[in-house]
Structures are given as structure tokens and as C-alpha cells.
Motif scaffolding. Structure first.
Motif, short mmCIF file in Angstrom:
data_model
loop_
_atom_site.label_atom_id
_atom_site.label_comp_id
_atom_site.label_asym_id
_atom_site.label_seq_id
_atom_site.Cartn_x
_atom_site.Cartn_y
_atom_site.Cartn_z
N HIS A 1 -2.89 5.83 7.21
CA HIS A 1 -3.53 5.75 6.41
C HIS A 1 -3.00 4.87 5.10
O HIS A 1 -1.84 5.37 4.63
N PHE A 2 -3.59 3.97 4.71
CA PHE A 2 -3.21 3.00 3.50
C PHE A 2 -3.99 3.25 2.30
O PHE A 2 -5.32 3.29 2.52
N VAL A 3 -3.47 3.36 1.24
CA VAL A 3 -4.05 3.66 -0.03
C VAL A 3 -3.55 2.09 -1.00
O VAL A 3 -2.36 1.98 -1.21
N PHE A 4 -4.60 1.39 -1.36
CA PHE A 4 -4.38 0.24 -2.05
C PHE A 4 -4.94 0.44 -3.41
O PHE A 4 -6.23 1.05 -3.72
N GLN A 5 -4.09 0.68 -4.40
CA GLN A 5 -4.30 0.87 -5.93
C GLN A 5 -3.84 -0.13 -6.78
O GLN A 5 -2.46 -0.36 -6.56
N THR A 6 -4.41 -0.66 -7.52
CA THR A 6 -4.04 -1.99 -8.31
C THR A 6 -4.83 -1.84 -9.62
O THR A 6 -5.66 -1.45 -9.92
N GLN A 7 -4.14 -2.67 -10.58
CA GLN A 7 -4.52 -2.72 -11.97
C GLN A 7 -5.12 -4.22 -12.27
O GLN A 7 -5.47 -4.70 -13.06
N PRO B 1 0.81 -1.26 0.09
CA PRO B 1 0.03 0.02 -0.03
C PRO B 1 0.84 1.23 -0.06
O PRO B 1 1.84 1.13 0.66
N LEU B 2 0.33 2.24 -0.59
CA LEU B 2 0.84 3.73 -0.54
C LEU B 2 0.53 3.91 1.10
O LEU B 2 -0.64 3.99 1.54
N ILE B 3 1.29 4.74 1.72
CA ILE B 3 1.15 5.13 2.92
C ILE B 3 1.40 6.74 3.23
O ILE B 3 2.55 7.27 3.39
#
Length: 112
Positions: A74-80, A56-58
């Protein structure tokens, strides 16, 4: 869920851990994940942790601060690979000691 996965090419989800005197990712201001960092379970059953392809991006990690006030990571999960989301479980949550606490805020998945 399978239909949404088939129609999507990307997915994003936010998870915030609010914490009081308990680290959940980094153990200090370096913001590098500690050996006790939380990890996550993807929709597919895969474990997502530090060093993974879907790490994750933090954008914010203040939980390592132990000053008697509430902070957050804060965790951001971004995936294709939209099949990985939503996050379905969180592993390695800290055991709370007296004067420490946390709670999770799990956001919805945005499928694109």
C-alpha cells in the motif's frame, strides 16, 4: 485539472498493488526498497521513486512474501505540491513468472 491544482494546497492519493508471489517494493522483511522497486510518474511528468522528496509512505508491504497467497503493498502519496498528483503511470512493474501475478488498485486524489 489545472483549476483544482490552483485551488489546492495539499493532495493525497492511495495506490495498492495486490500481488501473488512477486515483490514490488522490498525484497525481504527489512522493508527497504529493492533495486527492482516500482516507481511512479507524477502528473507533472516527474518520476517518483525511493529516496525522492515525494517518496510514498508505505504502511503495508507484504508482497515480498512468496507463500502462494495474495498479499499487498500500500502506497500513500501525500504532498503539499498538489500539481504532482494524480499518479499517471507505474514503472518497473514485475514481470510475472508462472505462479505469480499482480493487479493495481489506484484510488482517487483528495485535493485539500
Amino acid at each position: 485539472m489545472n483549476f483544482i491544482h490552483l485551488l489546492s494546497t495539499e493532495a493525497v492519493q492511495h495506490v495498492t498493488i495486490h500481488c501473488l508471489n512477486t515483490p514490488v517494493w522490498a525484497a525481504g522483511p527489512s522493508l527497504q526498497p529493492s533495486s527492482r522497486a516500482v516507481s511512479f510518474k507524477a502528473w507533472t511528468g516527474e518520476k517518483i521513486q525511493a529516496g525522492d522528496l515525494l517518496e510514498p509512505l508505505i504502511p503495508k508491504d507484504d508482497c515480498w512474501i512468496k507463500d502462494g497467497r495474495w498479499h499487498q503493498t500500500h502506497f500513500v502519496f501525500q504532498t503539499q505540491d498538489p500539481n504532482l498528483l494524480p499518479i499517471v503511470d507505474v514503472y518497473n512493474l514485475p514481470s510475472t513468472e508462472p505462479g505469480a501475478s499482480f493487479h493495481l488498485e489506484v484510488g482517487p486524489v483528495c485535493f485539500l
